[in-house]
Design an enzyme around this catalytic site. Structure first.
Site, short mmCIF file in Angstrom:
data_model
loop_
_atom_site.label_atom_id
_atom_site.label_comp_id
_atom_site.label_asym_id
_atom_site.label_seq_id
_atom_site.Cartn_x
_atom_site.Cartn_y
_atom_site.Cartn_z
N CYS A 2 30.41 15.75 -7.75
CA CYS A 2 29.96 16.63 -6.67
C CYS A 2 28.61 16.15 -6.13
CB CYS A 2 29.80 18.06 -7.19
SG CYS A 2 31.24 18.71 -8.04
N LEU A 50 33.98 17.37 -5.32
CA LEU A 50 35.08 16.41 -5.33
C LEU A 50 35.91 16.76 -6.56
CD1 LEU A 50 36.44 13.84 -4.20
CD2 LEU A 50 34.96 12.51 -5.72
N ASN A 74 26.94 17.76 -11.12
CA ASN A 74 27.43 16.55 -10.47
C ASN A 74 27.71 15.53 -11.56
OD1 ASN A 74 27.90 14.24 -8.91
ND2 ASN A 74 25.72 13.84 -8.61
N GLU A 76 30.76 13.94 -14.67
CA GLU A 76 31.89 14.20 -15.55
C GLU A 76 31.40 14.12 -16.99
OE1 GLU A 76 34.87 15.12 -14.78
OE2 GLU A 76 35.03 14.60 -12.65
N ASP A 99 35.08 20.84 -17.12
CA ASP A 99 33.98 20.36 -17.96
C ASP A 99 32.68 21.07 -17.62
OD1 ASP A 99 34.00 19.14 -15.46
OD2 ASP A 99 33.17 17.26 -16.17
N VAL A 287 37.39 -7.62 -3.84
CA VAL A 287 36.87 -8.01 -2.54
C VAL A 287 36.50 -9.49 -2.59
CG1 VAL A 287 34.50 -7.32 -3.12
CG2 VAL A 287 35.20 -7.47 -0.72
#
Length: 624
Positions: A2, A50, A74, A76, A99, A287
């Site tokens: 978040c 999110l 914010n 995990e 969590d 990439v």
């Protein structure tokens, strides 16, 4: 995952919801799945979400049972299932399966020490209604950001600078001391920011705000002693088990996940472990560049083929690069000059089309001594003890005529190591990253600043030396510790967070699991560096999982051809930006010095690519 923000007053005023909404709108990209607010006398909390864990029920802010504690989070906590079970046994009642809710119950059990029980990435704010106390905290390594400002009895905080600025009565003045550090380091080190009176909360720190007083405390640090006394085979067994557990914990998700695969050892090991632990093919993303000497795609493909991954590639070119630089500058919120942010931004955008969570190999170099300078430092220290006529005249003149051992501008191997030794600047060897770096030296900074601006020429060097001298251990221990407290949180993790969140994806870094890091810190030097190579133990532990081309190659790094681009297609654009009429740089810097940089680079007399890039990113930030 978040974005969080908030305002707390020393008195009983209630912050305006509209102000918090302005702050959350500035971090919409960090949480496109919803928002949440908590308002009470003296406190206002806001967040953007999110959704990764408990998508249906994990809306924030989240209270405890009697709603005397409220948290926004914010990050995990990858051990949340274990925490949930332990806290339930202790009698705590959960409303969700997220969590985040674990944090309020951990606070009920352990108070301000609650953050030490989280294993993952975290920036959090917890309001204790009974004590009228606000707890702000960042994870041990600084994977998640947290900015704050204290003005006139008000504490404001946010995940990003642009959100925090919404809460301040006016844009603060520029911190020129921080700007000078930026020229040396390519980033602004904590606790400083580009603004006066605005700060980063350092990693492994918490800020306690109560009755109008703020107190900042450090709650964790790495210990490099005592060293493991195990045999090599036993170390390999422990390393494999630790990394496997760290990867397995990071595969918990209610949304699709994948991996960023560079073709280097670190990300290849992570993909190998993911393939072992996953039932379906791992989605991998890489990439590359049209300039083949910079591209690692052949190595990434070798790993993808070995593990039959669902592989996706993106080719980066200079087209539309100015627009990209303007975009990523906004996301950083202050000058930031690591050019590898460009490919990371683009591959993150591609990644978001397929997954929401992505694992990476960040931290492998700092854990297991992967950078070339880790084995070059001892050579350089001995080299500089030789008579100056050898080190400054004879040897540089000899190695100048030796061919490069690799096609890349910064080559690999002994020959290019000797060349770099011959060009060593007069930098204290304890500031390892500065003497091997390619940003502004003290002399170059002195030439750049106008006469009225005077700064300590060794400010960045002193900052690094302070970290180096703060622990006991070998030279390698001290260098790794310095990098883990400066370069990693100031550059690499800032880049990883901002570019991932710009695309609304969550990055996860198994090598930065704190238990892996505490273990690796105690690995003896001989299992990290051997000869002209680092990561000895990591290579040995996963030799069977790595394709032969990956095992044989040295450290390449995530380089991009900015030097080529600034000599060619981006020359005119960068010149207009930096020395065109009315440009903002003239208030601080000598125009002629910048002009000389541009021309020397264009004519091939010197490689100023990274210095020009640093000035370009500064100019774009100032324009924004």
């Amino acid at each position: 995952m978040c974005g969080i923000c908030g305002i707390s007053y020393a008195d009983q005023r209630i912050p305006e919801r509209s102000l918090l909404e302005k702050m959350t709108r500035a971090i919409l990209h960090r949480g496109p799945d919803g928002d949440g607010f908590y308002l009470n006398p003296g406190i206002g909390l806001g967040m953007r979400r999110l959704a990764i864990i408990d998508i249906a029920g994990g809306h924030q802010p989240i209270p405890n049972e009697d709603e005397t504690l409220w948290v926004i989070f914010n990050g995990e906590s990858h051990n949340y299932l274990q925490l949930h079970a332990e806290l339930t046994k202790r009698g705590h009642e959960f409303r969700t399966h997220s969590d985040t809710e674990c944090i309020v119950h951990l606070y009920e059990e352990y108070g301000d020490e609650c953050v030490q029980h989280l294993r993952g990435q975290a920036a959090l704010a917890l309001w204790d209604l009974k004590q009228r106390k606000l707890l702000l905290a960042r994870d041990r390594l600084g994977k998640k950001p947290l900015y704050y400002s204290l003005q006139n009895g008000t504490l404001s905080f946010a995940s990003e600078l642009n959100a925090l600025l919404q809460a301040l009565p006016q844009r603060p003045a520029i911190n020129l001391q921080a700007l000078d550090l930026y020229l040396s380091l390519q980033y602004i080190p904590d606790p400083l920011t580009i603004y006066q009176g605005v700060y980063k909360l350092p990693p492994a720190h918490r800020l306690l705000w109560q009755n109008g007083t703020a107190k900042i405390e450090k709650y964790w640090d790495l210990a490099y002693q005592p060293k493991h006394s195990l045999r090599e085979e036993e170390l390999i067994e422990e390393l494999r088990a630790l990394l496997k557990e760290a990867v397995q914990m990071r595969l918990i998700s209610e949304v699709p996940l994948g991996a960023h695969l560079s073709g280097g050892i670190d990300s290849s090991v992570i993909v190998a472990l993911m393939a072992e632990l996953s039932d379906a093919p791992v989605k991998t993303f890489s990439v590359g560049f049209e300039e083949q000497s910079f591209s690692e795609l052949q190595y990434a493909r070798a790993v993808a083929q070995t593990y039959s991954t669902d592989h996706h590639e993106f080719i980066l070119t200079f087209e539309n690069l100015p627009a990209t630089l303007e975009t990523i500058t906004r996301h950083f919120g202050e000058p930031f000059a690591d050019p590898s942010a460009i490919p990371l931004y683009h591959i993150s955008k591609v990644t978001r089309e397929h997954v929401t969570v992505v694992l990476n190999g960040d931290g492998g170099d700092e854990n297991f001594a992967g950078y070339q300078r880790y084995w070059l430092d001892p050579l350089a220290n001995r080299y500089l003890q030789a008579p100056p006529f050898l080190t400054r005249r004879l040897i540089p003149s000899i190695v100048h005529h030796l061919p490069d051992s690799a096609a890349r501008p910064v080559g690999q191997g002994l020959v290019n190591g000797l060349k770099r030794l011959g060009r060593l600047p007069h930098i204290d060897p304890r500031a390892s990253i500065l003497r091997w770096g390619s940003y502004f030296s003290p002399a170059q900074r002195a030439q750049l600043w106008k006469a009225e601006f005077q700064f300590d020429p060794h400010n960045a060097q002193n900052l690094l030396i302070e970290q180096f001298d703060s622990i006991e251990g070998s030279w390698l221990d001290k260098t790794l510790y310095t990098d883990l407290h400066t370069y990693l949180p100031g550059d690499l993790l800032v880049k990883a967070d901002r570019m991932a969140m710009a695309a609304s994806i969550e990055p996860r870094s198994p090598f930065l699991d704190y238990k892996v890091m505490e273990w690796s810190a105690r690995v003896p030097d001989r299992f990290k560096v051997r000869g002209m190579s680092g990561k000895y133990l990591l290579r040995k532990a996963f030799a069977k999982e790595l394709p032969a081309p990956i095992q044989r190659r040295g450290k390449q790094g995530f380089g991009i051809p900015i030097g080529v681009w600034f000599r060619g297609p981006l020359y005119a654009w960068s010149k207009e930006l930096l020395i065109g009429s009315g440009n903002p740089m003239e208030q601080w810097f000598r125009r002629q010095t910048i002009h000389s940089l541009l021309e020397e680079h264009r004519n091939g007399k010197a490689d100023h690519g990274k210095r020009i890039y640093a000035l370009v990113m500064l100019a774009l930030w100032h324009q924004g």
